[in-house]
Design an enzyme around this catalytic site. Sequence first.
Site, PDB file in Angstrom:
ATOM      1  CD  GLU A   1      -2.659  -6.979   6.567  1.00 39.94           C
ATOM      2  OE1 GLU A   1      -3.738  -6.854   5.971  1.00 39.94           O
ATOM      3  OE2 GLU A   1      -1.605  -6.441   6.168  1.00 39.94           O
TER       4      GLU A   1
ATOM      5  CD  GLU B   1      -7.159  -2.144   0.031  1.00 40.94           C
ATOM      6  OE1 GLU B   1      -6.859  -2.355   1.234  1.00 40.94           O
ATOM      7  OE2 GLU B   1      -7.157  -3.017  -0.845  1.00 40.94           O
ATOM      8  CG  LEU B   2      -2.101   1.538   2.698  1.00 43.77           C
ATOM      9  CD1 LEU B   2      -1.389   2.586   3.545  1.00 43.77           C
ATOM     10  CD2 LEU B   2      -1.217   1.079   1.543  1.00 43.77           C
TER      11      LEU B   2
ATOM     12  CB  CYS C   1      -6.400  -5.703   3.400  1.00 42.74           C
ATOM     13  SG  CYS C   1      -7.459  -5.272   2.021  1.00 42.74           S
TER      14      CYS C   1
ATOM     15  N   GLY D   1      -1.404  -2.710  -0.998  1.00 40.29           N
ATOM     16  CA  GLY D   1      -0.330  -3.517  -0.431  1.00 40.29           C
ATOM     17  C   GLY D   1      -0.129  -3.196   1.034  1.00 40.29           C
ATOM     18  CB  SER D   2       2.697  -3.902   3.275  1.00 44.74           C
ATOM     19  OG  SER D   2       3.753  -3.037   2.921  1.00 44.74           O
TER      20      SER D   2
END
Length: 468
Positions: free
Chosen positions: A371, A243-244, A277, A223-224
């Site tokens: 992002e 996992e960003l 992402c 996520g963020s």
Amino acid sequence: MKLYIDGEWLPGAAEQPVLDRWSGEQVGTVAVGTAEHAVLAVDAAERAMRRGLPVPERARILGAAARLVARRAGEFARLVTAETGKPITAARGEVDRAVQTLTWAAEETRRTAGEAVPLGAIESGAGTLAMTVPEARGIAAAITPFNFPVNLVLHKIAPALAAGCAVVLKPSEKAVLAAGLLVEVFAEAGLPAGWLNLVTGPPAEVVDAWLADPRVAVVTFTGSTRIGWELKARSPRKLHVLELGSNTAMVVTAAADVERAAADAVTAALAGSGQACVSLQRLYVAREVAGRLTAALGAAFTSVRHGDPHDPETVVGPLITPQATTALKAAIDAAVAKGARLLAGGEVVNGVLTPTLLTDVDPDGPLVCEEAFGPLLSVLPVDDLDAAIDAVNRSSMALNTAVYTRDLGEAMRFAERAQAGTVLVNMPPSYRADHMPYAGVKDSGQGTEGVRYAIEELQHHKLVVLKP
């Protein structure tokens, strides 16, 4: 859809409707869980781990789940498109990958092994036999996003089960039905009660309960960036696999096949409506080929089909919420007001942000440094490869990056100097295979996914030393 705890479907404290992202029609309901439900899920997972699940049975269940997902692939894809607005062709591709993820997990389950440790090589270890034995770290809390609501859920569940970790799952509130269907699949595959528990509801209740519970050993989150590091800060004694986000960059040098680079850049920027992402956001191009590349990109962006995500020809559908669309449109307008040139898109048509191509963008502005998470690409000319590498590395985020060049020396220099979890040469930076190691550096995360690598994260190696 109800909650799933200890092998039973249970009502929540309330129910909420689930609406088709395109049509607004109701496609289901979802139960609203509470902190009490979250604790019950951990109770069930704890009991399951005490009973154990032998390695051959884990492998059999994961293999059976792969076959069941393949059998119900159309149903999964339709749910993903309805809930999230992901174009149906992209949704089908995601489900195909989900089958691969499960298949790899089934195979890797049988390959986990310890190793001999040569303690006899020193005097104090004479006469001993030493080995490491892999063991599950404990209960894993899996917290997943909306953008890959089948495959990213499985990148949490499948390695955890393969490693011997029971799972408590909290999917994004924007993508819950596909997660429920996965739970059905695992139940049908024969997964015993308690090994997979699904709790939907407000993160402030569900996730907070897991962060506070010492029985939860692992938090695996996609996520963020902001939320990921907050989770770690609030539960520092747990293992975190994060996992960003990223603002993915690609470089095209003067030695590149420009047409190939342009075609790959379109796919990398727009697939899944740019909501990944590793979606391409920053494209650094040598000035001498910038005109050719920009012209090819402009023609492609203008011709890409956008609109109804249920249409197999659609590439760009609606973003996950109207608010996300409004925010990104405002950022584009602000960039143009500050001097950026709009080469394609930048409009909202029937609720869909059209594929947007920009140049002359402020390199320190939000469309470059933050992002975007939408169908947007900024083209930024540079003087040479060294300038491009410096620009790539200025970002605080670093997940995947790519260079296009036919010069081996340039490729090697980029691979050595670019700061990223993955460097690709003449391949789009959005590329991911489900068995490859996948990890971010800097603010893009910590820990490694990819089935075998995730299993390794979720196990520790106990040392056993024997002496007669």
